[in-house]
Design an enzyme around this catalytic site. Structure first.
Site, PDB file in Angstrom:
ATOM      1  N   LYS A   1       0.825  -1.214   0.000  1.00 22.60           N
ATOM      2  CA  LYS A   1       0.000   0.000   0.000  1.00 22.60           C
ATOM      3  C   LYS A   1       0.855   1.258   0.000  1.00 22.60           C
ATOM      4  O   LYS A   1       0.449   2.300   0.469  1.00 22.60           O
ATOM      5  CB  LYS A   1      -0.907  -0.007   1.236  1.00 22.60           C
ATOM      6  N   ASN A   2       2.038   1.138  -0.572  1.00 20.30           N
ATOM      7  CA  ASN A   2       2.976   2.257  -0.594  1.00 20.30           C
ATOM      8  C   ASN A   2       2.816   3.029  -1.903  1.00 20.30           C
ATOM      9  O   ASN A   2       3.047   2.493  -2.984  1.00 20.30           O
ATOM     10  CB  ASN A   2       4.385   1.672  -0.465  1.00 20.30           C
TER      11      ASN A   2
END
Lengths: 339, 499
Positions: free
Chosen positions: A116-117
């Protein structure tokens, strides 16, 4: 150019401090300057501060070499959110004309623990854009792998949509959505993707052409799990900007009736029926009977106006949103009665 | 709630009149109907509590009376039976001495026994004359005098109950008490603990938060300082330190980086401007320089990139519009095109995604609705449809999620809530349950708020929890503007002070 072999984590375990590596002996590290009284004081691990000190040294001197390329890899592994390191890595890639396929592989390796970066996904997109249409299959494979880990990962879906629109690859997309929905019919992202494909794919003929088969599929999904919010919304979306066809399609009202007859999980069925009535649908006697059968004891005698009756039932069975149903009741067209 | 940006007084008058009409015909009746059920609930809770307390007290008093009776019996039995009975105590002592009496006392209600006051002269005379060595008993009785009436009959209980109920209603009538009880029922905001948590983030060397926060410390400053301001404790930090550090984060392009030595990005530019606004120091910036940085990031289709690397997202549209609005340079971008791009991201459920076709997500919806509100373009939003999608985010526990079938999270209590407020539909969720959910996410010992009850806390969720409570009008918090995400007095200062 650096070919990154081996597990990133294993390298970290065997890590030699930078001050002890011969190739870095000529560089003076620059420590973090937090000012005399830092606002939000942060404590650092020693290896982190060392890596970042050396990074700052090469970043300020704008050294775009293979050792700084390796250093960015280490810095990213320590803190993948640090966007400046990613920027610098891109600049180095451009300067050194680094192998982009290797770069995709690197991102793929660290993606699992950083799914989720934002920086990681943007970097991947940048590399894929440079590679062009040749990267289509790899990107679709990559997003498929990430979605198998988390089927609702917003970044993965966003990337996949970009790949389809920028690079192509629409052929198997509808089947892929079908497969995901088969695994989890509640996956709102998959429903959204299905709508995306049906409306935007150059291979399928557009929404109106697909409407019939899609309605049948959606109704099947609804009847399997009537409490599922997504297919109800999808069904409405299939008739976007075409309210006439929507209220005249007998399948719309019949699916509501079927769900109401089961007397369980009927909140969305009721709200859909309410929407139909508000847009001019004339409910037959069987709808009235079905609503009567649902009548909960504390809602009092049933309203002659079917719309109002539906609102009253909804106020009882969905008390969390009772203000919304009260408002819907107040907005009903005045005379709506069964035929 | 839309920002009216017009110079024509006629247009302004009509918009305000329309807004007043909407408030009167829609919001007021809904607020009234919302108040009634909860007020009845709290009234009945309050009455029940007070009646229960009174019953317990009455029973305790009755128990004491029974204990007194037993004491009297023991004393008389222990006394020498040779004491001559005195006139008014005559019948009493005879009755007391009869052994059958003492056994039947606890069950017999019909006894017309009036407990003898130990201070009555006859009794004292009796006891002193009868038992000089039972002085300790005398003293005991003097310490615990029994009251005159001892009649635990049914009539007595009914009268007592009537008094209790009357008293309870009289106390319960004034509303402040009921709202107090409501808050006791809900739990409390540990404001001091949260302030402590923000000011001194623990210096743990292996803390995950400390490692990842370095490059986005400017965001962290915004979250922490805005929370402090809402709690009324902004003076706990050194303003000079903060401002000098922020200025060091500015790049020559005009944009701000997340920390000293990093690259500029709109995310940190907005946080910088917002933090300066908290301290009323926006004018130390060269507004044209900062706005030029943002203007340069608008693309042909009206969207905005985050920085020179070109990532496009509706989040950046919001950032650009909000930041330029605070700097009062909104006219420098093509607002119509920006609005057009945002509208192209609208989905069939009324929500918005990050790019056209992207799934509706509460965070993206906040950005789009906020941008449209600031730009004066909220008429593009289907408020009823979106309002319903947003209120469907509330789950049984009272918390809000960001998409269908996902878990609730405290940060959505800001994004969903502020969106609902901006489109005038916040009364469609159950506010009480949401307050309870946020309060349950607090760490009552160490301070801070987490995403879900019993998870680890962080500054990000602490800010969103406190901001959410402020939007829900929790007492003791400064009101916050839902579009600018800054306290209302700060926003007013920007737009309505000397120009």
């Amino acid at each position: 150019m650096e070919s990154d072999e081996g597990d990133e984590q294993q390298q970290e375990a065997e890590r030699l401090p930078l001050s002890q590596r011969p190739e870095w002996s000529d560089v003076t590290p620059i420590p973090q300057d937090d000012g005399p009284n830092p606002v939000v004081p942060i404590a650092y691990k020693p290896e982190f501060s060392e890596t970042m000190s050396y990074f700052r040294a090469v970043y300020y001197s704008n050294e775009r070499s293979s050792r700084s390329f390796q250093l960015t890899k280490e810095a990213i592994c320590l803190n993948p959110g640090n966007y400046t390191v990613w920027h610098f890595r891109r600049q180095i890639i451009e300067t050194l004309h680094a192998d982009l396929q290797d770069e995709l592989a690197f991102v793929g390796r660290i993606a699992k623990s950083n799914s989720k970066n934002y920086q990681l996904w943007h970097h991947r997109r940048w590399v894929a854009e440079k590679l062009g249409t040749g990267a289509v299959n790899k990107e679709l494979q990559f997003t498929k792998k990430m979605l198998s880990l988390d089927a609702k990962n917003y970044h993965a879906w966003s990337h996949r949509q970009w790949v389809l629109q920028a690079l192509g690859g629409w052929e198997d997309e509808l089947d892929y959505c079908q497969m995901l929905l088969g695994e989890d019919i509640f996956n709102n992202s998959a429903w959204n993707q299905r709508y995306f494909v049906v409306t935007r794919s150059p291979l399928l003929g557009g929404l109106i052409a697909m409407r019939d088969s899609e309605v049948n599929f959606t109704i099947e999904a609804i009847l399997g799990n009537p409490e599922n919010e997504s297919p109800w919304r999808y069904l409405r979306g299939l008739y976007k900007d075409d309210t006439e066809s929507w209220i005249n399609d007998p399948r719309m009202s019949s699916v509501c009736l079927k769900v109401l007859s089961t007397k369980s999980n009927y909140v969305f069925a009721l709200s859909t029926l309410l929407d139909l009535i508000c847009h001019g649908f004339w409910p037959s006697e069987e709808f009235r009977e079905a609503i009567n059968a649902l009548n909960t004891p504390d809602s009092g005698p049933l309203d002659s106006d079917l719309g109002r009756a539906i609102c009253r039932v909804l106020e009882c069975v969905d008390p969390l949103r009772c203000n919304y149903w009260l408002w819907r009741k107040s907005k009903l067209p005045l005379t709506v009665s069964s035929q | 709630m839309e920002y009216l940006a017009t110079n024509d007084p006629y247009v302004l008058w009509n918009s305000l009149y329309e807004r007043y009409g909407h408030l009167r015909s829609v919001i007021l009746p809904n607020a009234r109907s919302e108040w009634k059920p909860s007020s009845y609930k709290t009234l009945s809770v309050a009455v029940a509590i007070i009646v229960a307390i009174n019953i317990v007290v009455a029973m305790a008093v009755a128990i004491i009376k029974v204990v007194d009776i037993i004491k009297i019996i023991i004393i008389y039995l222990v006394q020498q039976p040779a004491s001559p009975p005195v006139s008014h105590a005559h019948s009493h002592s005879l009755l007391l001495r009869s052994p059958s009496y003492s056994h039947g006392l606890s069950t017999s209600h019909s006894l017309s026994l009036t407990a003898v006051s130990p201070t009555s002269p006859s009794f004292l005379k009796n006891s002193t004359s009868a038992s000089p060595n039972r002085r300790w008993l005398r003293l005991l009785l003097r310490r615990f005098p029994t009251s005159v009436k001892l009649r635990p009959s049914l009539k007595f209980w009914l009268k007592w109950l009537k008094k209790v109920i009357k008293f309870s209603f009289a106390v319960v009538k004034p509303l402040p008490l009921t709202s107090l009880l409501l808050h006791l029922e809900m739990g409390e905001l540990a404001a001091d603990k949260h302030v402590k948590y923000i000011i001194s983030v623990e210096k743990k060397k292996d803390s995950f938060e400390s490692v990842v926060m370095e490059h986005l410390r400017l965001n962290g400053a915004y979250w922490g300082l805005t929370t402090l301001d809402i709690l009324g404790k902004l003076d706990a930090v050194d303003e000079e330190d903060v401002i000098s550090w922020i200025l060091k984060c500015q790049d020559e392009s005009g944009g701000f980086a997340g920390n000293i030595g990093h690259d500029p990005h709109v995310l940190y530019t907005l946080s910088a401007v917002q933090v300066l606004a908290l301290f009323d120091k926006v004018d130390i910036l060269d507004a044209d320089k900062v706005s030029n940085y943002i203007v340069g990031l608008q693309n042909e289709d009206g969207s905005f990139s985050g920085d020179i690397w070109g990532e496009v997202d509706t989040r950046f549209s919001y950032i650009a519009i909000c930041c330029l609005s605070i700097l009062q340079r909104l006219d420098k971008i093509n607002v119509d095109k920006a609005v057009e791009y945002i509208v192209s991201c609208k989905n069939l459920d009324g929500g918005f995604g990050c790019t056209p076709g992207g799934e509706s997500h509460a965070g993206q919806i906040f950005c789009c609705v906020g941008a449209l509100a600031i730009a004066g373009a909220l008429h593009h939003v289907d408020k009823d449809l979106l309002g319903w999608w947003l209120c469907e985010r509330q789950v049984k526990s009272g918390g809000l999620n960001g998409r269908p079938e996902k878990l609730p999270d405290v940060c959505y209590s800001w994004w969903v809530l502020s969106s609902l407020i901006m489109i005038d539909r916040v009364h469609w969720i159950n506010k009480d349950k949401l307050v309870k959910f946020i309060l349950d996410c607090q760490d009552m010992e160490n301070g801070g708020i987490s995403d879900r009850p019993d998870d680890a806390v962080d500054v990000f969720h602490t800010y969103f929890g406190v901001a959410g409570l402020s939007l829900l009008e929790y007492p003791g918090l400064k009101p916050i503007d839902p579009a600018y995400a800054l306290p209302v007095d700060v926003v007013n200062r920007i737009f309505f002070s000397k120009k």
